[in-house]
Design an enzyme around this catalytic site. Structure first.
Site, PDB file in Angstrom:
ATOM      1  N   GLY A   1      70.480  -8.080  22.143  1.00 22.75           N
ATOM      2  CA  GLY A   1      69.037  -8.114  21.971  1.00 22.75           C
ATOM      3  C   GLY A   1      68.475  -6.808  21.462  1.00 22.75           C
ATOM      4  N   SER A   2      67.160  -6.785  21.250  1.00 26.92           N
ATOM      5  CA  SER A   2      66.515  -5.625  20.643  1.00 26.92           C
ATOM      6  C   SER A   2      66.555  -4.394  21.542  1.00 26.92           C
ATOM      7  CB  SER A   2      65.066  -5.960  20.279  1.00 26.92           C
ATOM      8  OG  SER A   2      64.327  -6.351  21.425  1.00 26.92           O
ATOM      9  N   THR A   3      66.373  -4.574  22.850  1.00 24.15           N
ATOM     10  CA  THR A   3      66.426  -3.430  23.755  1.00 24.15           C
ATOM     11  C   THR A   3      67.843  -2.878  23.828  1.00 24.15           C
ATOM     12  OG1 THR A   3      64.661  -4.488  25.033  1.00 24.15           O
ATOM     13  CG2 THR A   3      65.723  -2.586  26.029  1.00 24.15           C
TER      14      THR A   3
ATOM     15  N   ASP B   1      72.185  -4.797  29.964  1.00 20.90           N
ATOM     16  CA  ASP B   1      71.636  -5.849  29.104  1.00 20.90           C
ATOM     17  C   ASP B   1      70.129  -5.917  29.306  1.00 20.90           C
ATOM     18  OD1 ASP B   1      71.517  -7.924  27.288  1.00 20.90           O
ATOM     19  OD2 ASP B   1      72.663  -9.348  28.490  1.00 20.90           O
TER      20      ASP B   1
ATOM     21  N   GLY C   1      68.711 -15.338  27.138  1.00 17.84           N
ATOM     22  CA  GLY C   1      69.206 -16.316  26.172  1.00 17.84           C
ATOM     23  C   GLY C   1      68.339 -16.493  24.956  1.00 17.84           C
TER      24      GLY C   1
ATOM     25  N   GLU D   1      76.899 -13.472  27.965  1.00 20.71           N
ATOM     26  CA  GLU D   1      76.186 -12.513  28.809  1.00 20.71           C
ATOM     27  C   GLU D   1      76.448 -12.795  30.283  1.00 20.71           C
ATOM     28  OE1 GLU D   1      72.405 -11.587  25.830  1.00 20.71           O
ATOM     29  OE2 GLU D   1      72.210 -13.091  27.407  1.00 20.71           O
TER      30      GLU D   1
ATOM     31  N   LYS E   1      57.781  -7.739  29.985  1.00 16.91           N
ATOM     32  CA  LYS E   1      58.719  -8.798  30.376  1.00 16.91           C
ATOM     33  C   LYS E   1      58.708  -9.058  31.886  1.00 16.91           C
ATOM     34  CE  LYS E   1      60.479  -9.057  26.136  1.00 16.91           C
ATOM     35  NZ  LYS E   1      61.848  -8.609  25.858  1.00 16.91           N
TER      36      LYS E   1
END
Length: 226
Positions: free
Chosen positions: A38-40, A90, A104, A112, A130
Site C-alpha cells: 500500500g501507499s503508506t 503494514d 485489502g 498480508e 484511517k
C-alpha cells in the site's frame, strides 16, 4: 491551466510518512522483516532504503511490494524458507483503537494475513484519517475462488451485506475480490469467523483474530502510538 495540489491530500501523505518513519524504531538490526502493501508501506520502504543494512532481508506480501523492495536493494525471501518473523509492518484501510483492522484495498489481503500470522509482532502504520470508532465505512474486501464468486455473494447478501465484484482485478493468487458495503462491524472477530467459514472464501479482510500489536498513527504534529 495549472492546478494547485489539494492540501488535504498533501497533509495525508505527510501523516503517512511520519508513521512509516516511526516504524523503523521497531526493527531489530540484521533481522528478516515482513513487509505489507500500500501507499503508506511505500513510504516505509523509502525510509528503509535510507538505512542500508538495517535488515538482512524481507518477506513480501505482494508482487508490487516485492518490486519496491528489490528496487531498494533489499533481498526478498520466501516465507517457507523461514521458521517465523520477528516483525511485520503494514498499513490499513481502517483501524480501531482496539487495533482491529480492515485491509485489502490493494488486493493483497491473503498474503498480508499469512505474513501477519507468521510474525511475532505486527506494527500497523497509518494516518489519523484511517482511525474509526466502528469498522465498516470502508467496504470490507473478501477474496474468493472465482467459480464461487456468485455463491459467496448470495451468502453475504443473506447476512445483510452488499457485495460488489471488484472487476478487472485478479489477486496475486489468481482469485477475485468482493467489496462488501453496508456493514457496521461491531464484533469484528465474530464476523471474521462467520464470513471465513463460507465455502469459496479464501480470506476476509478483517484482521481481528490476529490484530495489530501496535498502531503508529501519523497526525499533523507527530505520531500517536496505540
Amino acid at each position: 491551466m495549472t492546478q494547485t495540489p489539494r492540501s488535504g491530500s498533501n497533509d495525508s501523505d505527510a501523516k503517512k510518512r511520519r508513521s512509516a518513519v516511526a516504524a523503523l524504531d521497531y526493527i531489530e538490526p540484521g533481522s528478516v522483516l515482513g513487509v505489507g502493501t500500500g501507499s503508506t508501506v511505500g513510504h516505509f520502504i523509502e525510509a528503509l532504503a535510507t538505512r542500508p543494512g538495517l535488515i538482512r532481508a524481507a518477506v513480501s506480501s505482494s508482487e508490487a511490494t516485492t518490486g519496491l523492495l528489490r528496487a531498494a536493494g533489499i533481498e526478498v525471501l520466501d516465507l517457507n524458507e523461514l521458521t517465523g518473523l520477528e516483525l511485520y509492518v503494514d498499513g490499513a484501510d481502517e483501524a480501531t483503537r482496539a487495533r482491529h483492522l480492515i485491509k485489502g484495498g490493494g488486493g493483497a489481503l491473503t498474503r498480508e494475513k499469512i505474513v501477519a500470522a507468521a510474525a511475532e509482532r505486527f506494527v500497523c502504520i497509518l494516518d489519523e484519517n484511517k482511525l474509526v470508532g466502528t469498522l465498516g465505512a470502508f467496504p470490507l474486501p473478501v477474496e474468493v475462488i472465482p467459480m464461487a464468486r456468485a455463491l459467496v455473494a448470495r451468502a453475504i447478501e443473506a447476512r445483510g451485506g452488499r457485495p460488489v465484484w471488484r472487476r478487472g482485478l485478479v489477486t496475486d493468487n489468481g482469485n477475485h475480490i468482493l467489496d462488501v458495503h453496508g456493514l457496521s462491524i461491531v464484533d469484528p472477530c465474530a464476523l471474521e469467523r462467520e464470513l471465513g467459514a463460507i465455502t469459496g472464501v479464501v480470506t476476509v479482510g478483517l484482521f481481528a483474530a490476529r490484530p495489530a500489536d501496535v498502531l503508529l498513527v501519523g497526525t499533523a504534529t507527530g505520531v500517536e502510538r496505540i
